[in-house]
Write an enzyme that holds these catalytic residues in place. Structure first.
Site, PDB file in Angstrom:
ATOM      1  N   ASP A 306       0.769  -1.163   0.113  1.00 53.31           N
ATOM      2  CA  ASP A 306       0.076  -0.072   0.132  1.00 53.31           C
ATOM      3  C   ASP A 306       0.813   1.073   0.117  1.00 53.31           C
ATOM      4  OD1 ASP A 306       0.732  -0.897   2.591  1.00 53.31           O
ATOM      5  OD2 ASP A 306      -0.228   0.772   3.488  1.00 53.31           O
ATOM      6  N   ASP A 307       0.109   2.580  -0.323  1.00 49.19           N
ATOM      7  CA  ASP A 307       0.882   3.723  -0.211  1.00 49.19           C
ATOM      8  C   ASP A 307       2.084   3.797  -1.071  1.00 49.19           C
ATOM      9  OD1 ASP A 307      -1.231   4.027   1.609  1.00 49.19           O
ATOM     10  OD2 ASP A 307       0.037   3.859   3.265  1.00 49.19           O
TER      11      ASP A 307
END
Length: 895
Positions: A306-307
């Site tokens: 993620d991110d």
């Protein structure tokens, strides 16, 4: 997990017994007194206790079991050692002097506890209770009655959970003799994985806090902890590097504690910032890092992706191998994860299924990325998902099914509650909410992302555990009450204080109503005017921080909450002062009301002064019951303005979210350096507005938007409108591409409400420095002495008692301050408001009627009210005595 850093009723019960659990049969009185005698108990009898999470089935029996001086534990040959430790400690805490183990029951008259094995099976059967056969994994059976206790788990974890339930049923006593009501429990979880993911940005938890959390998870039948603090560099930026020996030793201590508590320690390594998915060397680095964690006992691993951006590769080889775009990113990630799964997880007997966090983790929309991941990722890998939205206000069965379909894998939710790294000015102390019943059975499990404050997170995590174990019986408010009762240790005064404090920090995306109990109490006061009752509620809130500091056993909660405790006390003082202002205003005691009114700005300033200091040293002003306490104080001041017959400061309003602490009230504070700042871009129809408190003639409307550093944050296309009823609106002016807007209404225009409304959606957020409306019934102020820098003559009669005319020097002989309304006004009296402590007798108050001046009397102090006599008043003047030291006047009012 989430990247929202830059994005943005019941009256309060005064006797705060813990709310009873619902959806279960018995035990009676499930509010739980944590071992204290209930009012209906005979001496020595333990009060009814609640079990949390709420069991599937609890049946009360009519018999009693006595905690004898010596208690024998008969354990099966494979009984879980941590479970036995919990059982034995719980018996000693219940008053037993000795707890001994034996292979069979002792002589009659001595309490025997059977833990697993044939003895427990026979004891359960003898008590008419079903055993653990036929239960799902982690299920258990527990029965108390006829001089014995029996517990049996489907597996070791089930036995441990049975022991935790027994712990909650038994009292706390210093000596033997307590009697425990007979009970039969049969229980199992709604979903396989239930726990917490330490996945927030900001100050990571301390090592001691993590150990404490693992104890808490075990007590509440949570069985997974995901170690994923964003600011552990060895998880992200330095993911290839081995841990220093000291840090690895601390992780091992966490792993060992987790195993003792039947919590699966999950190590989540996030290589996405720099990994080359096609690189053998990076695969080797990743699995080598996992091996170091395997060697200290970790058996569950995750690879969060993620991110990160998947539009830019970290190496040219990935572009050559996979191409470009979302589908290529999904294929590349699946390639790496499959190799980890096949070359590490599959080759390590005892390893749990690999977990991963997709880059698109927050919706159920089909995409090339999700399609590739669903098609190519090994089927036994768990996919983590936050719901529909980074912070999902609701989560439904249908959404979970859609997620399973679109990702093509079993779903483990990463639920971003009660995480507060995107609102570090808040504590989120409300319950887990908005999750549909039936959701857990659609999932591989539920993990909750907690707050930066570990101990303060426990109130919400208690409710997460309750829901994840038995969603069918879950009631958010009841579970929240039970969490408060447990944290308070059964002490009613502590529970009362904690409930009031938690209510003031209740709101979140999952619980949109702030301070529901306090708000309800204020609403009741608005209807019945019972000030003593409301004062009792506010006094409880004001005193709550002191009570918690003195009595709450969990000192971590107090440490976590320090600035919010200080601010809560201060807001309690301000709100009680506002209540007294309302009482004095209603009683017609003008002098007392003005005295109280002048205290409020400093009290509010103090309440807003407390800050949370984050890991970068940033000082973030904290919020307490925002929209409730501050509104109550503002409304009290507005009511006083109305009683005085002045307009007062307009009240701001908006339908936009607020970014951090840049509240809508800042656009009406008269200070161009402060501002309201929205937490999202305006849509067509979004507005900022003013409530002028009463219909009145309109003067020029001025809207000042944008600010230094954000000059483009203004309404690009909009209209200024006004209304008398907040329903029917008339256009004043349209504007396009202007950050500064000014418009004068036609003669005779009147309104109570004014607003600026967006006519088109835009990408930029909105900053409003000042939104002001001049009154058409203005008063001209002249004379002297001249105002000092930062003040103005007009402040003496601008309709706002909060502004002050301050003279630059002492008054000279014959000098006067003269206030002339646009037109003569009929008035019964003249009221002059001055700062507290202002001297009496320093000026004559005169009015002009029929062209002639006549004296009414002299100033008597901070509050002067003089009968006006007959005739329409053309002007009022204060004739200063020679040498009067630097006069100050808040407001001259014709009333």
């Amino acid at each position: 997990m989430h990247r929202t850093r830059t994005a943005a009723a019941t009256a309060l019960a005064m006797a705060l017994a813990v709310l009873p659990l619902t959806g279960m049969a018995g035990p009676p009185g499930a509010g739980g007194n944590a071992g204290h005698d209930g009012p209906g108990d005979s001496p020595g009898m333990a009060a009814s206790r609640s079990i949390s999470p709420t069991p599937r089935s609890v049946q009360s029996r009519s018999d009693l079991v006595t905690i004898t001086p010596s208690v024998t534990v008969v354990a099966g040959p494979d009984a879980d050692a941590p479970a036995l430790a919990v059982v034995e400690k719980s018996l000693k805490d219940a008053g037993a002097d000795r707890v001994v183990r034996a292979q069979r029951a002792p002589v009659q008259g001595q309490l025997t506890v059977y833990v697993d094995g044939a003895g427990a099976a026979r004891a359960l059967e003898g008590l008419g209770a079903r055993g653990s056969e036929g239960l799902p994994a982690e299920g258990y059976a527990l029965a108390v009655g006829e001089g014995r206790i029996a517990l049996s788990g489907k597996d070791a974890a089930g036995t441990y959970y049975a022991a935790q339930s027994l712990r909650q049923l038994l009292p706390h006593r210093e000596r033997p003799g307590a009697q425990v009501r007979g009970t039969a429990v049969r229980d199992w979880p709604a979903t396989p994985l239930r726990g917490v993911i330490e996945g927030f940005y900001g100050t990571p938890w301390s090592h001691d806090a993590r150990l404490d959390q693992l104890d808490f998870y075990g007590e509440h039948k949570m069985n997974i902890y995901v170690y994923s603090p964003k600011d552990d560099a060895y998880l992200r930026e330095k993911w290839r590097d081995p841990y220093p020996a000291e840090q690895l030793a601390q992780i091992k201590e966490l792993v060992d504690r987790a195993h003792e508590r039947h919590v699966e320690f999950t190590y989540a390594l996030s290589p996405g910032l720099s990994v080359c998915y096609s690189s053998d060397a990076d695969l080797k680095a990743l699995t080598a890092k996992f091996q170091t964690l395997w060697d200290i006992g970790v058996r569950t691993f995750a690879v969060p992706l993620d991110d990160i951006s998947y539009t830019d590769w970290n190496c040219a080889a990935d572009k050559d191998a996979f191409g470009t775009g979302g589908g290529a990113a999904g294929a590349a990630q699946a390639h790496l994860l499959n190799r980890v799964n096949q070359e590490f997880i599959a080759t390590h007997p005892g390893a749990e299924p690999l977990q991963m966090v997709p880059t698109e983790y927050y919706d159920v929309k089909p995409s090339p990325y999700k399609k590739a991941l669903a098609a190519k990722l090994d089927a036994n890998v768990l996919v983590e998902w936050t719901g529909v939205g980074v912070i999902a206000p609701t989560m439904t069965v249908a959404q979970a099914r859609q997620a399973r379909e679109v990702f093509g894998h079993r779903i483990l939710t990463w639920d971003n509650y009660p995480v507060n790294d995107y609102v570090t000015n808040r504590l989120l102390l409300g319950p887990f909410n908005g999750r549909e019943k039936g959701l857990p059975e659609q999932l591989a499990g539920i993990t909750a992302n907690p707050m930066i404050q570990p101990a303060a997170s426990k109130l919400a995590l208690f409710t997460v555990a309750d829901y994840a174990w038995n969603d069918a019986a879950y009631d958010a408010r009841a579970s929240w009450g039970a969490a408060i009762g447990e944290s308070a240790g059964g002490d009613a005064r502590t529970a009362r204080a904690l409930r009031a404090f938690a209510d003031a920090h209740y709101a979140s995306s999952l619980n949109p109503k702030q301070a529901p109990e306090l708000a309800a109490a204020i609403a009741v006061f608005g209807k019945d005017g019972d000030a003593p009752r409301l004062d009792g509620v506010l006094r409880t809130l004001q005193d709550a921080p002191g009570v918690l500091r003195d009595r709450l056993a969990d000192r971590g909660f107090v440490e976590d909450s320090e600035p919010w405790l200080d601010a809560t006390h201060a807001w309690g003082v301000a709100a009680r002062t506002a209540l007294r202002l309302i009482e004095a205003t209603r009683a017609g005691d003008g002098a007392k009301a003005w005295q109280l009114r002048q205290r409020i700005p400093e009290l509010v300033k103090n309440a807003k002064s407390f800050v949370y200091v984050d890991m970068s040293g940033k000082r973030v002003p904290v919020l307490v019951a925002d929209g409730v306490l501050d509104t109550f104080v503002e409304d009290a001041v507005a009511a006083h303005d109305e009683a005085l017959g002045v307009v007062g400061r307009p009240k701001g309003a908006t339908d936009l979210s607020v970014y951090q602490d840049n509240a809508v009230s800042r656009m009406t504070d008269g200070d161009d350096a402060t501002y309201f700042w929205s937490g999202a871009a305006p849509k067509a129809g979004s507005f900022v507005g003013l409530d002028l408190h009463a219909e009145r003639p309109l003067g020029t409307v001025r809207l000042a938007m944008g600010k230094s550093g954000s000059p483009d944050d203004y309404l690009r296309h909009g209209v200024l409108e006004y209304s008398s009823d907040n329903k029917n609106w008339r256009q004043l002016a349209a504007f396009d591409g202007k950050a500064e807007v000014s418009a004068a209404p036609s003669a005779g225009a009147k309104a109570r409400y004014v607003r600026a409304r967006a006519t088109q959606a835009q990408d930029n957020w909105l900053v409003v420095r000042e939104f002001a409306v001049a009154g058409a019934d203005a008063v001209t102020v002249a004379g002297g002495p001249p105002a000092k820098a930062g003040s103005a003559l007009r402040s003496a009669a601008d309709g706002d008692p909060a502004t002050v005319y301050r003279a630059a020097r002492a008054a000279q002989s014959g000098e006067a301050l003269e206030c002339t309304p646009d037109a003569p006004r009929a008035a019964r009296s003249v009221v002059v408001l001055r700062p507290q402590g202002a001297p009496a007798g320093v000026a004559e108050v005169e009015v002009r009627t029929g062209g002639a001046w006549r004296a009414l009397g002299t100033l008597s102090g901070a509050y002067t009210r003089l009968a006006a006599g007959d005739g329409a008043i053309e002007a009022v003047r204060l004739v200063w005595r020679d040498g009067t030291a630097s006069p100050e006047v808040n407001e001259v009012i014709l009333h």
